[in-house]
Motif scaffolding. Structure first.
Motif, PDB file in Angstrom:
ATOM      1  N   ILE A  16       1.248  -0.980   0.085  1.00  0.00           N
ATOM      2  CA  ILE A  16       0.042  -0.167   0.009  1.00  0.00           C
ATOM      3  C   ILE A  16       1.449   1.512  -0.008  1.00  0.00           C
ATOM      4  CG2 ILE A  16      -1.415   1.401   1.608  1.00  0.00           C
ATOM      5  CD1 ILE A  16      -3.130  -0.988   2.308  1.00  0.00           C
ATOM      6  N   ALA A  17       1.966   1.411   0.870  1.00  0.00           N
ATOM      7  CA  ALA A  17       3.285   2.876   0.460  1.00  0.00           C
ATOM      8  C   ALA A  17       3.595   2.678  -0.925  1.00  0.00           C
ATOM      9  CB  ALA A  17       3.980   2.000   2.113  1.00  0.00           C
ATOM     10  N   LYS A  18       3.951   1.737  -1.133  1.00  0.00           N
ATOM     11  CA  LYS A  18       4.310   1.716  -2.608  1.00  0.00           C
ATOM     12  C   LYS A  18       3.578   2.559  -3.678  1.00  0.00           C
ATOM     13  CE  LYS A  18       6.975  -1.483  -4.359  1.00  0.00           C
ATOM     14  NZ  LYS A  18       7.763  -2.461  -4.664  1.00  0.00           N
ATOM     15  N   ALA A  19       2.364   2.106  -3.028  1.00  0.00           N
ATOM     16  CA  ALA A  19       1.353   2.703  -4.059  1.00  0.00           C
ATOM     17  C   ALA A  19       0.949   4.133  -3.920  1.00  0.00           C
ATOM     18  CB  ALA A  19      -0.337   1.889  -4.104  1.00  0.00           C
ATOM     19  N   ILE A  20       0.953   3.769  -2.664  1.00  0.00           N
ATOM     20  CA  ILE A  20       0.817   5.957  -2.175  1.00  0.00           C
ATOM     21  C   ILE A  20       1.497   7.043  -2.868  1.00  0.00           C
ATOM     22  CG2 ILE A  20       0.883   7.403   0.081  1.00  0.00           C
ATOM     23  CD1 ILE A  20      -0.941   5.042   1.509  1.00  0.00           C
ATOM     24  N   LEU A  21       2.848   6.274  -2.753  1.00  0.00           N
ATOM     25  CA  LEU A  21       4.522   6.911  -2.641  1.00  0.00           C
ATOM     26  C   LEU A  21       3.823   7.147  -4.233  1.00  0.00           C
ATOM     27  CD1 LEU A  21       7.460   5.419  -1.273  1.00  0.00           C
ATOM     28  CD2 LEU A  21       5.505   8.089  -0.566  1.00  0.00           C
ATOM     29  N   PRO A  22       4.458   8.879  -5.122  1.00  0.00           N
ATOM     30  CA  PRO A  22       4.515   8.507  -6.769  1.00  0.00           C
ATOM     31  C   PRO A  22       6.211   8.332  -7.000  1.00  0.00           C
ATOM     32  CG  PRO A  22       5.542  10.763  -5.209  1.00  0.00           C
ATOM     33  CD  PRO A  22       4.561  10.176  -4.101  1.00  0.00           C
ATOM     34  N   GLY A  23       5.794   7.832  -8.359  1.00  0.00           N
ATOM     35  CA  GLY A  23       6.738   7.306  -9.082  1.00  0.00           C
ATOM     36  C   GLY A  23       7.217   6.090  -8.588  1.00  0.00           C
ATOM     37  N   LYS A  24       7.822   5.595  -9.650  1.00  0.00           N
ATOM     38  CA  LYS A  24       8.091   3.453  -9.289  1.00  0.00           C
ATOM     39  C   LYS A  24       9.366   3.737  -8.191  1.00  0.00           C
ATOM     40  CE  LYS A  24      10.299  -0.483 -11.543  1.00  0.00           C
ATOM     41  NZ  LYS A  24       9.339  -1.265 -11.435  1.00  0.00           N
ATOM     42  N   GLN A  25       9.399   2.232  -6.888  1.00  0.00           N
ATOM     43  CA  GLN A  25       9.660   2.149  -5.726  1.00  0.00           C
ATOM     44  C   GLN A  25      10.816   0.790  -6.396  1.00  0.00           C
ATOM     45  OE1 GLN A  25       7.102   3.019  -5.498  1.00  0.00           O
ATOM     46  NE2 GLN A  25       7.590   5.489  -4.681  1.00  0.00           N
ATOM     47  N   ASN A  26      11.866   0.604  -6.279  1.00  0.00           N
ATOM     48  CA  ASN A  26      12.474   0.140  -7.871  1.00  0.00           C
ATOM     49  C   ASN A  26      13.067  -0.944  -6.163  1.00  0.00           C
ATOM     50  OD1 ASN A  26      13.479  -1.838  -9.530  1.00  0.00           O
ATOM     51  ND2 ASN A  26      15.235  -0.840 -10.040  1.00  0.00           N
ATOM     52  N   LEU A  72       6.823   6.142   5.265  1.00  0.00           N
ATOM     53  CA  LEU A  72       8.212   6.696   5.512  1.00  0.00           C
ATOM     54  C   LEU A  72       9.175   6.077   5.653  1.00  0.00           C
ATOM     55  CD1 LEU A  72       9.545   9.869   6.994  1.00  0.00           C
ATOM     56  CD2 LEU A  72       9.080   8.618   8.944  1.00  0.00           C
ATOM     57  N   ILE A  73       8.830   5.071   5.481  1.00  0.00           N
ATOM     58  CA  ILE A  73       9.916   4.097   5.472  1.00  0.00           C
ATOM     59  C   ILE A  73      10.510   3.868   4.343  1.00  0.00           C
ATOM     60  CG2 ILE A  73      11.219   1.887   6.281  1.00  0.00           C
ATOM     61  CD1 ILE A  73      10.947   3.144   8.771  1.00  0.00           C
ATOM     62  N   VAL A  74       9.012   3.228   3.529  1.00  0.00           N
ATOM     63  CA  VAL A  74       9.928   2.823   2.190  1.00  0.00           C
ATOM     64  C   VAL A  74      10.195   4.404   1.469  1.00  0.00           C
ATOM     65  CG1 VAL A  74       8.161   2.807  -0.392  1.00  0.00           C
ATOM     66  CG2 VAL A  74       7.680   0.862   1.876  1.00  0.00           C
ATOM     67  N   ALA A  75       9.583   5.320   2.026  1.00  0.00           N
ATOM     68  CA  ALA A  75      10.425   6.861   1.081  1.00  0.00           C
ATOM     69  C   ALA A  75      11.662   6.645   1.183  1.00  0.00           C
ATOM     70  CB  ALA A  75       9.705   8.167   1.482  1.00  0.00           C
ATOM     71  N   LEU A  76      12.044   6.334   3.015  1.00  0.00           N
ATOM     72  CA  LEU A  76      13.159   6.958   2.788  1.00  0.00           C
ATOM     73  C   LEU A  76      14.225   5.840   3.102  1.00  0.00           C
ATOM     74  CD1 LEU A  76      13.023   8.122   6.468  1.00  0.00           C
ATOM     75  CD2 LEU A  76      13.423   9.396   4.630  1.00  0.00           C
ATOM     76  N   GLY A  77      13.859   4.556   2.280  1.00  0.00           N
ATOM     77  CA  GLY A  77      14.591   2.848   2.447  1.00  0.00           C
ATOM     78  C   GLY A  77      14.646   3.256   1.029  1.00  0.00           C
ATOM     79  N   THR A  78      13.926   3.731   0.292  1.00  0.00           N
ATOM     80  CA  THR A  78      14.043   3.457  -2.006  1.00  0.00           C
ATOM     81  C   THR A  78      15.647   3.899  -1.743  1.00  0.00           C
ATOM     82  OG1 THR A  78      11.659   2.644  -1.795  1.00  0.00           O
ATOM     83  CG2 THR A  78      12.750   3.341  -3.772  1.00  0.00           C
ATOM     84  N   PRO A  79      15.857   5.600  -1.894  1.00  0.00           N
ATOM     85  CA  PRO A  79      16.626   5.775  -2.293  1.00  0.00           C
ATOM     86  C   PRO A  79      18.307   5.695  -2.066  1.00  0.00           C
ATOM     87  CG  PRO A  79      15.353   7.215  -1.531  1.00  0.00           C
ATOM     88  CD  PRO A  79      14.727   6.148  -1.253  1.00  0.00           C
ATOM     89  N   LEU A  80      17.824   4.884  -0.423  1.00  0.00           N
ATOM     90  CA  LEU A  80      19.124   3.967   0.289  1.00  0.00           C
ATOM     91  C   LEU A  80      19.555   2.515  -0.222  1.00  0.00           C
ATOM     92  CD1 LEU A  80      18.519   4.119   4.253  1.00  0.00           C
ATOM     93  CD2 LEU A  80      20.234   5.774   2.382  1.00  0.00           C
ATOM     94  N   TRP A  81      18.089   2.153  -0.947  1.00  0.00           N
ATOM     95  CA  TRP A  81      18.578   0.731  -1.579  1.00  0.00           C
ATOM     96  C   TRP A  81      19.181   0.487  -2.642  1.00  0.00           C
ATOM     97  CZ3 TRP A  81      18.930  -4.442  -0.905  1.00  0.00           C
ATOM     98  CH2 TRP A  81      19.054  -4.906  -2.411  1.00  0.00           C
ATOM     99  N   ALA A  82      18.607   1.859  -3.418  1.00  0.00           N
ATOM    100  CA  ALA A  82      19.397   2.088  -4.674  1.00  0.00           C
ATOM    101  C   ALA A  82      20.601   2.406  -4.905  1.00  0.00           C
ATOM    102  CB  ALA A  82      18.784   3.280  -6.018  1.00  0.00           C
ATOM    103  N   MET A  83      20.975   3.239  -4.027  1.00  0.00           N
ATOM    104  CA  MET A  83      22.113   3.880  -3.533  1.00  0.00           C
ATOM    105  C   MET A  83      23.341   2.989  -3.094  1.00  0.00           C
ATOM    106  SD  MET A  83      24.022   6.596  -0.967  1.00  0.00           S
ATOM    107  CE  MET A  83      24.252   5.679   0.771  1.00  0.00           C
ATOM    108  N   ILE A  84      22.556   1.335  -2.237  1.00  0.00           N
ATOM    109  CA  ILE A  84      23.615   0.845  -1.833  1.00  0.00           C
ATOM    110  C   ILE A  84      23.390  -0.127  -3.466  1.00  0.00           C
ATOM    111  CG2 ILE A  84      23.579  -1.451  -0.838  1.00  0.00           C
ATOM    112  CD1 ILE A  84      22.182  -0.714   1.524  1.00  0.00           C
ATOM    113  N   ARG A  85      22.687  -0.599  -4.058  1.00  0.00           N
ATOM    114  CA  ARG A  85      23.210  -1.043  -5.406  1.00  0.00           C
ATOM    115  C   ARG A  85      23.853  -0.586  -6.524  1.00  0.00           C
ATOM    116  NH1 ARG A  85      21.251  -6.095  -6.189  1.00  0.00           N
ATOM    117  NH2 ARG A  85      20.604  -5.451  -7.781  1.00  0.00           N
ATOM    118  N   GLY A  86      24.369   0.921  -6.054  1.00  0.00           N
ATOM    119  CA  GLY A  86      24.550   1.802  -7.320  1.00  0.00           C
ATOM    120  C   GLY A  86      23.565   1.496  -8.498  1.00  0.00           C
TER     121      GLY A  86
END
Length: 91
Positions: A16-26, A72-86
């Motif tokens: 649900i959090a991924k659906a609420i947030l704009p854009g794609k959470q990869n 909040l956690i999905v919004a903050l965690g998605t960029p961190l995951w992308a950064m870890i993955r490069g």
């Protein structure tokens, strides 16, 4: 059995959090579930802190706080995951 419920609730809240947030959470499904569980824990802590963790009937306030925590956690965690993955983060 409580771990099973935590996983189910975490999965639902994360999706649900991924659906609420704009854009794609990869982020993968397992990480979505973990973020949902963490959001649920955060929402429960806030609900206890403000005194609405135990009410008669359905705890709508607690559930709303759990969802807000998951967002909040999905919004903050998605960029961190992308950064870890490069990966480069796109809007």
């Amino acid at each position: 059995m409580s771990w099973l419920w935590a996983i189910i609730v975490g999965l639902v809240l994360g999706l649900i959090a991924k659906a609420i947030l704009p854009g794609k959470q990869n982020i993968p499904l397992w990480l979505t579930t973990i973020f949902g569980i963490l959001g649920s824990i955060l929402g429960n802590a806030v609900a206890a802190w403000i005194g609405i963790d135990e009410t008669k009937g359905i705890d709508w306030g607690r559930h709303a706080l759990q969802l807000a925590g998951a967002v909040l956690i999905v919004a903050l965690g998605t960029p961190l995951w992308a950064m870890i993955r490069g990966e480069k983060q796109t809007a």
